[in-house]
Scaffold this active site. Structure first.
Site, PDB file in Angstrom:
ATOM      1  N   GLU A 152      47.980  34.156  31.265  1.00  0.00           N
ATOM      2  CA  GLU A 152      47.939  32.923  31.874  1.00  0.00           C
ATOM      3  C   GLU A 152      47.236  31.825  30.979  1.00  0.00           C
ATOM      4  O   GLU A 152      47.600  31.138  30.660  1.00  0.00           O
ATOM      5  CB  GLU A 152      47.678  32.960  33.326  1.00  0.00           C
ATOM      6  CG  GLU A 152      48.312  33.521  34.404  1.00  0.00           C
ATOM      7  CD  GLU A 152      48.179  34.995  34.525  1.00  0.00           C
ATOM      8  OE1 GLU A 152      48.371  35.543  35.505  1.00  0.00           O
ATOM      9  OE2 GLU A 152      47.638  35.664  33.640  1.00  0.00           O
TER      10      GLU A 152
ATOM     11  N   GLU B 226      48.935  41.239  38.784  1.00  0.00           N
ATOM     12  CA  GLU B 226      48.144  41.148  39.791  1.00  0.00           C
ATOM     13  C   GLU B 226      48.501  41.663  41.086  1.00  0.00           C
ATOM     14  O   GLU B 226      47.866  42.216  41.862  1.00  0.00           O
ATOM     15  CB  GLU B 226      47.840  39.441  39.978  1.00  0.00           C
ATOM     16  CG  GLU B 226      47.115  39.094  38.800  1.00  0.00           C
ATOM     17  CD  GLU B 226      46.925  37.392  39.021  1.00  0.00           C
ATOM     18  OE1 GLU B 226      45.907  36.870  39.234  1.00  0.00           O
ATOM     19  OE2 GLU B 226      48.081  36.710  38.807  1.00  0.00           O
TER      20      GLU B 226
END
Length: 685
Positions: A149, A128
């Site tokens: 995730e 990210e």
């Protein structure tokens, strides 16, 4: 920010680097926790502060551009996962999300060009932070890229759910955020470049130098980066299809997957500020959920406990394995031959009753090697080497110089005892003998052996190449050198080994057959087949009970069930309907549907159960059996039960294996009088 005194701090090290062709230097920030690649970079509170401070200094230097990279082999693998259990309130969880967003947004909103030089593994928050940079280069040597995730009960909570679909489009984003995590897959560098995650793919050898040159070209205007416009017409359709697939597979049992879908839908039209605010709320909801805490516990089992098997003797006691013998040349034996040859890189010889069976086994190995080459999962040179290591013969004297002999013959005690009687006359007294039995007693096999101390259970799960668990079974007379060799071999085979006491069906099969027994009993009592088969859908298991029975094979299931019935007749019944299926030889499933010809064979009673009743009986049975297994010392702790169910049966992380789910539903205390795990270990405090 949450206190994390045990944090291994990933420091952001700034240096100003002259770049040919530019008047100003580049501000190069290297993420480095001071340890080797086995301890990857991650973002904890102190690490995030270090990056923030480095950005302050970088902006103050007024560089030509700012670039972020990592230590050798590792860019960054995301948030420090050990921080999550320390989050004790929703407010703290929201703060964690906002802190990451505020930090990373400095790169996105920068007026100075920002670059991510992805030199190694970039996962989760590491992926990210790269997405927040204006441009990205990726090394061909980067081992793994992605947003995993969802697999551990979370969502990409630091901008990934909003940035990625607007960079590469919704099909690719759904793959990276949903499909890959749920199938344990990651992106390779070439895929990342092809999908548009990275702007350019560079060779690993001189990656940093080439990245600096490429960035300079962009800054000077010599290189123009063009990105295709994202197709928004297909957005809703892709997510509709993804939701259908998730419902079919998970039956709503995976909250993180549902949250991720909602965030991807929001990313179509929402502002970045609104999208990231929604990420904060979703992340907080998940961190404070029981499913997430169980997922984090499961992740820790797989990453830590599996690599340090409880009860394994000192590794220095292990003997060297230079040749492997395999008794049998059927499907399981052939899978083992390929695994041993590829991982140990030693000669492997198979034997069977006749040359036809031997040739078939060797041919299977070769065909699998050819498939691996065709899929570019094995190089031609490696393939040639592995082919040369595998051979077959009907003469067991070929085992004379083998250090490790494993049998994969028919699951019958007398047959296996006869095998060992023959083998012991051929091999040296030090050779390790391993049985791949799924349910029979190692002690019973050893009883008539000349050297029972060198026999060990070595139980693989099918398909061998996919399921990582190895149940290593210690008999009463198995010595430490044999056990140490078994564990060392398991590690070399890249399997996760769990030490198990010699008990009927060991761990995974004992529990699977206990809960399958409740399904059979419900059908026998008159419960409609579909109701019984779908009763466990809320758990999100990898397959329904009858699909599992089809995979195992009704004949094998009936045989193993008989072994367990002999050992524990009060808890493991014999189903006449299962016997009928086995005797009919008809496939239980046809085109993923229950075969109506098999259903027609069933004889049912007149006391049907509801789905809720079936599910509760199955869960009660599991709780009872696990407590008995722990009391018997089949494994050291409940954690080993959970590890076995995750790695050997593919049970999902949100269940934590099985005991956290039994604890949080109150089943453990109601059935056994107490929890399996202390509160807070795999649950909210």
């Amino acid at each position: 920010m949450i206190e994390h005194p045990d944090e291994v701090v990933t420091k952001a090290l700034l240096r100003l680097v002259p770049v040919p062709g530019l008047d100003k230097p580049a501000a190069l920030i290297t993420l480095d926790n001071g340890l080797d690649y086995k301890k990857p970079n991650s973002f904890g509170p102190a690490g995030m502060q270090s990056l923030n401070d480095a950005l302050d200094r970088a902006f103050a230097a007024e560089p030509a551009f700012i670039a972020l990279t990592g230590k050798p082999y590792i860019f960054c693998v995301g948030a420090d996962i050990t921080l999550m259990p320390k989050v004790s309130s929703r407010e703290q969880a929201v703060e964690l999300g906002r802190a990451g967003h505020a930090l990373f947004r400095r790169l996105k909103d920068s007026t100075v060009p920002t670059f991510a030089f992805i030199n190694g593994a970039a996962l989760g928050g590491g992926f990210e932070v790269a997405l927040h940079c204006h441009y990205r280069t990726v090394s061909g040597g980067a081992a793994a890229l992605g947003l995993p995730e969802v697999a551990i009960g979370l969502i990409p909570g630091w901008g990934g759910s909003q940035l990625l679909p607007n960079l590469i489009g919704i099909p690719g984003a759904a793959q990276v955020i949903l499909q890959n995590p749920l199938t344990q897959k990651v992106l390779k560098p070439a895929q990342a470049a092809e999908m548009g995650v990275a702007d350019v793919l560079l060779e690993a050898a001189d990656f940093l130098e080439r990245s600096l040159e490429w960035a300079a070209g962009v800054v000077k205007g010599d290189i123009t980066v063009t990105r295709p416009e994202v197709d928004r017409e297909m957005w809703d359709g892709v997510l509709y299809f993804a939701r259908q697939q998730l419902d079919e597979r998970l039956h709503g049992a995976h909250p993180a997957a549902n949250k991720a879908l909602e965030l991807l839908a929001l990313a179509k039209d929402a502002s970045f500020a609104d999208g990231t605010a929604a990420e904060d709320e979703a992340l907080a909801d998940l961190i404070m959920s029981e499913e997430c805490r169980s997922s984090l516990y499961a992740f820790d089992l797989v990453q830590r406990r599996a690599k340090r098997p409880v009860g394994a003797p000192p590794a220095e006691l292990a003997r060297k394995v230079t040749k492997v013998g395999i008794v049998g040349a059927g499907l399981m034996a052939s899978q083992l031959a390929l695994l041993f040859a590829r991982r140990l890189e030693v000669p492997v010889v198979m034997t069977d009753l006749d040359q036809t069976r031997v040739d078939k086994g060797v041919e299977y190995v070769r065909s699998q090697i050819d498939k691996q080459v065709a899929k570019k999962r094995m190089r031609a040179g490696t393939a040639a080497k592995v082919r040369g290591l595998v051979s077959g013969t009907v003469d067991k004297n070929a085992f004379a110089d083998a250090d490790f002999v494993i049998e994969a013959v028919f699951e019958d005690l007398e047959v296996k005892k006869q095998v060992w009687a023959e083998i012991e006359k051929i091999v040296s007294p030090e050779a390790l003998l391993a049985t791949n039995t799924s349910s029979l007693s190692v002690n019973a096999m050893a009883a008539s052996m000349e050297h029972p101390e060198r026999l060990v259970g070595f139980h693989f799960f099918n398909p061998v190449a996919v399921l990582p668990l190895l149940e290593i079974v210690r008999g009463d007379q198995t010595d430490d050198a044999t056990l140490a060799t078994a564990f060392a071999t398991a590690k070399a085979l890249k399997k996760s080994a769990v030490l198990v006491k010699d008990a009927p069906a060991f761990v995974v099969n004992r529990l699977l057959f206990r809960f399958l027994g409740e399904i059979h009993a419900a059908i026998d009592a008159g419960t409609p087949v579909e109701v019984a088969d779908q009763a466990l859908d809320p758990l999100g298991l990898p397959m329904r009970p009858l699909a599992l029975l089809h995979l195992v094979g009704p004949g094998v299931a009936y045989h193993v069930g008989g072994t367990l019935h002999e050992a524990f007749p009060d808890r493991f019944g014999l189903s006449d309907n299962l016997r009928r299926i086995a005797e009919s030889g008809k496939p239980l499933m046809v085109d993923d549907e229950i075969n109506p010809e098999v259903v027609a064979l069933f004889e049912a009673g007149s006391a049907p159960l509801t789905a809720e009743q079936v599910r509760q009986r199955a869960l009660d049975a599991l709780a009872q059996e696990i407590r008995l297994m722990l009391d018997e010392g089949v494994v050291a702790e409940a954690q080993d039960i959970d590890l076995c169910m995750i790695l050997g049966a593919g049970w999902p992380f949100p269940l934590g294996g099985v005991t956290p789910y039994l604890d949080r539903t109150g089943t453990s205390e109601r059935v056994t009088g107490r929890r399996f795990l202390p509160r807070g270990v795999a649950s909210l405090p």
